[in-house]
Enzyme design. Structure first.
Site, PDB file in Angstrom:
ATOM      1  N   HIS A   7       0.863  -1.186   0.000  1.00 11.70           N
ATOM      2  CA  HIS A   7       0.000   0.000   0.000  1.00 11.70           C
ATOM      3  C   HIS A   7       0.897   1.233   0.000  1.00 11.70           C
ATOM      4  O   HIS A   7       2.009   1.215   0.523  1.00 11.70           O
ATOM      5  CB  HIS A   7      -0.870  -0.030   1.259  1.00 11.70           C
ATOM      6  CG  HIS A   7      -1.967   0.973   1.310  1.00 11.70           C
ATOM      7  ND1 HIS A   7      -1.744   2.301   1.606  1.00 11.70           N
ATOM      8  CD2 HIS A   7      -3.310   0.857   1.117  1.00 11.70           C
ATOM      9  CE1 HIS A   7      -2.899   2.945   1.613  1.00 11.70           C
ATOM     10  NE2 HIS A   7      -3.866   2.099   1.313  1.00 11.70           N
ATOM     11  N   ASP A   9       2.912  -4.151   8.075  1.00 11.18           N
ATOM     12  CA  ASP A   9       1.646  -3.447   7.876  1.00 11.18           C
ATOM     13  C   ASP A   9       0.529  -4.466   8.086  1.00 11.18           C
ATOM     14  O   ASP A   9       0.277  -5.316   7.236  1.00 11.18           O
ATOM     15  CB  ASP A   9       1.603  -2.861   6.461  1.00 11.18           C
ATOM     16  CG  ASP A   9       0.251  -2.260   6.095  1.00 11.18           C
ATOM     17  OD1 ASP A   9      -0.690  -2.332   6.906  1.00 11.18           O
ATOM     18  OD2 ASP A   9       0.127  -1.736   4.968  1.00 11.18           O
ATOM     19  N   GLN A  60      -4.724  -5.090   6.977  1.00  6.42           N
ATOM     20  CA  GLN A  60      -5.676  -6.037   6.408  1.00  6.42           C
ATOM     21  C   GLN A  60      -5.643  -7.397   7.092  1.00  6.42           C
ATOM     22  O   GLN A  60      -6.423  -8.282   6.727  1.00  6.42           O
ATOM     23  CB  GLN A  60      -5.390  -6.207   4.908  1.00  6.42           C
ATOM     24  CG  GLN A  60      -5.549  -4.955   4.080  1.00  6.42           C
ATOM     25  CD  GLN A  60      -6.987  -4.464   4.026  1.00  6.42           C
ATOM     26  OE1 GLN A  60      -7.934  -5.228   4.227  1.00  6.42           O
ATOM     27  NE2 GLN A  60      -7.169  -3.180   3.744  1.00  6.42           N
ATOM     28  N   LYS A  64     -10.793  -0.555  10.381  1.00  4.23           N
ATOM     29  CA  LYS A  64     -10.965  -1.737   9.542  1.00  4.23           C
ATOM     30  C   LYS A  64     -11.467  -2.951  10.325  1.00  4.23           C
ATOM     31  O   LYS A  64     -11.795  -3.983   9.727  1.00  4.23           O
ATOM     32  CB  LYS A  64      -9.658  -2.072   8.818  1.00  4.23           C
ATOM     33  CG  LYS A  64      -9.264  -1.004   7.791  1.00  4.23           C
ATOM     34  CD  LYS A  64      -8.040  -1.401   7.007  1.00  4.23           C
ATOM     35  CE  LYS A  64      -7.518  -0.264   6.146  1.00  4.23           C
ATOM     36  NZ  LYS A  64      -8.442   0.134   5.072  1.00  4.23           N
ATOM     37  N   CYS A 100      -4.805   2.516  -3.756  1.00  7.87           N
ATOM     38  CA  CYS A 100      -3.559   3.033  -3.170  1.00  7.87           C
ATOM     39  C   CYS A 100      -2.404   2.069  -3.391  1.00  7.87           C
ATOM     40  O   CYS A 100      -1.531   1.906  -2.523  1.00  7.87           O
ATOM     41  CB  CYS A 100      -3.726   3.332  -1.678  1.00  7.87           C
ATOM     42  SG  CYS A 100      -4.947   4.603  -1.316  1.00  7.87           S
TER      43      CYS A 100
END
Length: 406
Positions: A121, A198, A201, A224, A361
């Protein structure tokens, strides 16, 4: 509680869009909020609204207890060793930027390597581009296989003794690829590199244990996983965080201030300048409690069933291009052949089906896929097999419409 009866917990989903029942398939962008989270945030403002770590009055103490209680909830949620390793931020982007500015600028120098992947991302790419520009470090990228996965062979060919930091997504927001973080971290550590993950997700969809992964930094966003927007988490190993300087200065993070100098609080507060995101932390804790009540084993199983069901339906349609590996997290990125994804998403919206369309993104990944943009359907705890059926019906309508046009 079963996964098939939780949709009623999310009030936003009970509405009509363009005279159709809403089918929300954009949870990878942001998840909807259960009523218990909305109530928790509302109750904080109704009954406990005060600043933290300052007032000795009752409201101030209740607010502080709620805020620091949320930190303890997050600590246990991701299995961190100590609550001092949990820093509240505005989100994944903010968390990564703290590491880039504080650790990156202080410990990365000319000749060092920063290793990423092409699936990152922008929030886990651009900060490292900027570090490379400021320091003279070199960016390197672990190559992707044709299905959008990475292999440990490629990892070992990319990470070297010059690698200072590896920044990698746990789960791709486009491909759904689940990366082998534990193995990557182990290899990177053997060569003296630190690893930032990261987790934006991953955290909403699977149990995450930062101690088991042994990563040095882990970043994620509350929104999220059903928490409010504007709250996020940076986990960092205490030994590293203690070496890092704050990047924001002002109230809340100071220890002693004179006219010409200042000293700063210990972890985690030295990284939390200004009035913190108190209501957001309260909402995050409640969202975590809600998901843990359901159980991440059930959440993962349900999302896998939905994804497999949707994949089987999509593969029965002609003229649908699907991107990413067979084994994936709960999202499907696709295009209708010769149809721009914005047009696909617009037609789906006319039937009440909300999907994401664009470059997500991830413009370098779009280039790797040889497309300008894609559509994406992403699933979460509140989605049902009926949602998938309505999504497929909408796609069939879109195919018929654009078939007539073309």
């Amino acid at each position: 509680m079963t996964l098939l009866d939780v949709k009623s917990d999310f009030p936003l989903l009970n509405q009509q869009i363009n005279d159709h029942s809403l089918v929300y398939l954009d949870s990878a962008a942001t998840a909807q909020k259960p009523q218990v989270v909305i109530d928790a945030v509302s109750d904080y403002y109704k009954y406990d609204n005060a600043n933290v770590h300052r007032g000795v009055h009752t409201l101030g103490q209740r607010a502080t207890d709620a805020y620091e209680g949320a930190r303890e909830t997050v600590t246990q949620f991701i299995h961190a060793k100590d609550s001092k390793e949990i820093i509240f931020t505005r989100g994944t982007t903010s968390s990564i930027n703290i590491v880039a500015r504080s650790y990156g600028d202080a410990f990365i120098t000319a000749g060092d390597e920063i290793v990423l992947t092409e699936m990152e991302h922008h929030s886990n790419l651009i900060p490292w581009q900027q570090v490379a520009k400021r320091t003279g470090a070199t960016l390197k990228f672990i190559p992707l296989e044709v299905d959008g996965t990475i292999t440990m062979t490629s990892v070992k060919e990319t990470i070297t003794e010059k690698t200072k930091l590896v920044a990698i997504t746990h789960v791709s927001n486009v491909l759904g690829t689940i990366n082998p973080i534990k193995d990557i971290t182990s290899y990177a550590h053997d060569l003296g590199a630190v690893v930032l993950v990261d987790g934006a997700q991953a955290v909403p969809h699977m149990a995450v244990d930062v101690e088991e992964l042994d990563c040095d930094f882990y970043a994620f966003s509350g929104h999220k996983l059903g928490a409010p927007t504007g709250i996020g988490v940076l986990y960092g190993k205490a030994a590293l965080l203690n070496q890092m300087a704050p990047v924001e200065f002002g109230g809340e993070m100071i220890d002693f201030v004179s006219l010409t100098s200042a000293t700063f609080k210990e972890l985690p507060w030295k990284f939390e300048g200004g009035t913190p995101i108190i209501a957001g932390a309260v909402g995050l804790a409640k969202a975590i409690d809600y998901l843990q009540t359901i159980g991440f084993d059930k959440i993962a199983a349900h999302e896998k069933a939905l994804t497999n069901y949707a994949m089987s339906k999509l593969k029965q349609l002609d003229g649908v291009d699907i991107y990413g590996p067979e084994e994936r997290c709960g999202l499907i990125t696709f295009n209708l052949t010769d149809v721009h994804p914005h047009d696909t998403a617009t037609v789906l919206d006319s039937f009440g089906v909300a999907v994401r369309a664009g470059h997500h993104c991830c413009q370098p990944l779009m280039k790797w896929l040889n497309v300008t943009a894609t559509a994406r359907a992403s699933f979460y705890v509140y989605n049902t097999f009926e949602d998938v059926d309505l999504f497929i019906d909408g796609l069939k309508q879109a195919k018929e419409f654009f078939g007539d046009v073309f």
